[in-house]
Design an enzyme around this catalytic site. Structure first.
Site, PDB file in Angstrom:
ATOM      1  N   SER A 150     -28.027 -26.500  30.453  1.00 46.54           N
ATOM      2  CA  SER A 150     -28.518 -26.886  31.790  1.00 46.54           C
ATOM      3  C   SER A 150     -27.511 -27.828  32.434  1.00 46.54           C
ATOM      4  O   SER A 150     -26.694 -28.444  31.740  1.00 46.54           O
ATOM      5  CB  SER A 150     -29.858 -27.609  31.608  1.00 46.54           C
ATOM      6  OG  SER A 150     -30.190 -28.364  32.743  1.00 46.54           O
ATOM      7  N   TYR A 179     -36.796 -32.841  28.379  1.00 42.13           N
ATOM      8  CA  TYR A 179     -35.975 -31.675  28.738  1.00 42.13           C
ATOM      9  C   TYR A 179     -34.496 -32.073  28.793  1.00 42.13           C
ATOM     10  O   TYR A 179     -33.639 -31.407  28.219  1.00 42.13           O
ATOM     11  CB  TYR A 179     -36.447 -31.123  30.085  1.00 42.13           C
ATOM     12  CG  TYR A 179     -35.767 -29.845  30.516  1.00 42.13           C
ATOM     13  CD1 TYR A 179     -36.240 -28.610  30.106  1.00 42.13           C
ATOM     14  CD2 TYR A 179     -34.649 -29.874  31.353  1.00 42.13           C
ATOM     15  CE1 TYR A 179     -35.620 -27.429  30.517  1.00 42.13           C
ATOM     16  CE2 TYR A 179     -34.025 -28.702  31.762  1.00 42.13           C
ATOM     17  CZ  TYR A 179     -34.521 -27.485  31.351  1.00 42.13           C
ATOM     18  OH  TYR A 179     -33.902 -26.322  31.752  1.00 42.13           O
TER      19      TYR A 179
END
Ligand code: NAI
Length: 253
Positions: free
Chosen positions: A135, A148
């Site tokens: 990410s 996350y």
């Protein structure tokens, strides 16, 4: 024929990759917890080059069974795309142990054990490649993204570590680092923001998000699949241990 094993292939980026690989004469095995979407995808392809295992990547036994199923069906595996992931909103004030464990187990631990179980089947002679879906949060923090962000930053380090470990086997390992991509995962979090801030008008959340991107828009799963395909192919033969951004310039400013 090349053979790819993909986690989380039922929807979003994983699904776009299943479709991209199939369109390029690559057989695909995938595991996903979403049985309905997985079976729907399989039913769209009648040429037997697609194998689906309904399972949970957090269970090492499920991942191993899916890898063995793929190998038995197609006779080899030379690409692994460790993609499955979840997002849960949390920060340092409201984080719970169960939310932390779910996110870290799915996004970090499952990636390690997917690769651990796949290694013995990977065929370095014929261009073994592993791609990890990390990410933009490998590089930058976002609000309400504690677990996350930690999981994705961890994937950045794991990519480099495993790339070094597997170089002698001629297996390349790279991570992709997407910015916002319009998939179920992202739509769900945007829907919650819309409820809180704009009386449910999700178009206003997307419009606001787009202003943060130099290219002025959100990315698509199909665009990400092109990058995954490149990193999985021999055309990227000297690239390993890299974290490749695909974020419309988000982390450039
Ligand atoms: P998605 O929700 O459309 O797809 C994720 C897939 O993984 C789903 O099919 C889901 O059923 C599967 N999955 C989740 N947990 C699972 C488990 N425990 N066992 C088996 N399957 C499981 O979302 P998207 O966006 O395609 O996500 C794919 C990856 O891309 C994730 O790792 C996510 O963190 C990453 N990513 C997504 C971005 C975005 O904006 N959509 C941005 C950066 C990274």
């Amino acid at each position: 024929m090349n053979v790819a094993f993909i986690t989380g292939g039922s929807s979003g980026i994983g699904r776009a990759c299943v479709e991209k690989f199939l369109s390029a004469d690559t057989a695909v095995g995938f595991i996903d917890a979403n049985k309905v979407l997985g079976e729907e995808l399989v039913s769209a392809y009648t040429d037997a080059s697609l194998y689906f295992y309904h399972g949970d990547v957090c269970l090492v036994s499920d991942v191993e069974a899916a890898i063995i199923g793929t190998y038995n069906r197609f006779g080899k595996i030379n690409v692994v795309f460790a993609n499955a992931g979840i997002y849960e909103e949390n920060n340092v004030h409201n984080i719970t142990e169960s939310s932390w464990d779910r996110v870290i187990d799915t996004n970090l631990k499952a990636v390690v054990f997917t690769i651990n179980k796949a290694i013995r089947y990977l065929d370095g002679q014929h261009g073994g490649a592993i791609v990890i879906n990390a990410s933009d949060q490998c590089f930058v923090a976002k609000t309400n993204s504690l677990a996350y962000g930690a999981s994705k930053a961890g994937l950045g380090q794991i990519t480099k570590s495993i790339a070094v470990d597997l170089a002698k086997q001629n297996v390349r390992v790279n991570a992709i680092c997407p910015g916002a991509i319009k998939t179920n995962l992202n739509i769900e979090s945007k829907r919650r923001m819309a409820e809180e801030q704009y009386s449910g008008d999700i178009s206003r959340v997307w419009a606001e998000e787009e202003t943060k991107y130099p290219l002025g828009r959100i990315g698509s799963a199909v665009e990400v699949a092109e990058l995954v395909f490149f990193l999985a192919s021999e055309r990227s033969s000297f690239i390993t241990g890299s974290l490749v951004t695909i974020d419309g310039g988000y982390t450039a400013i």
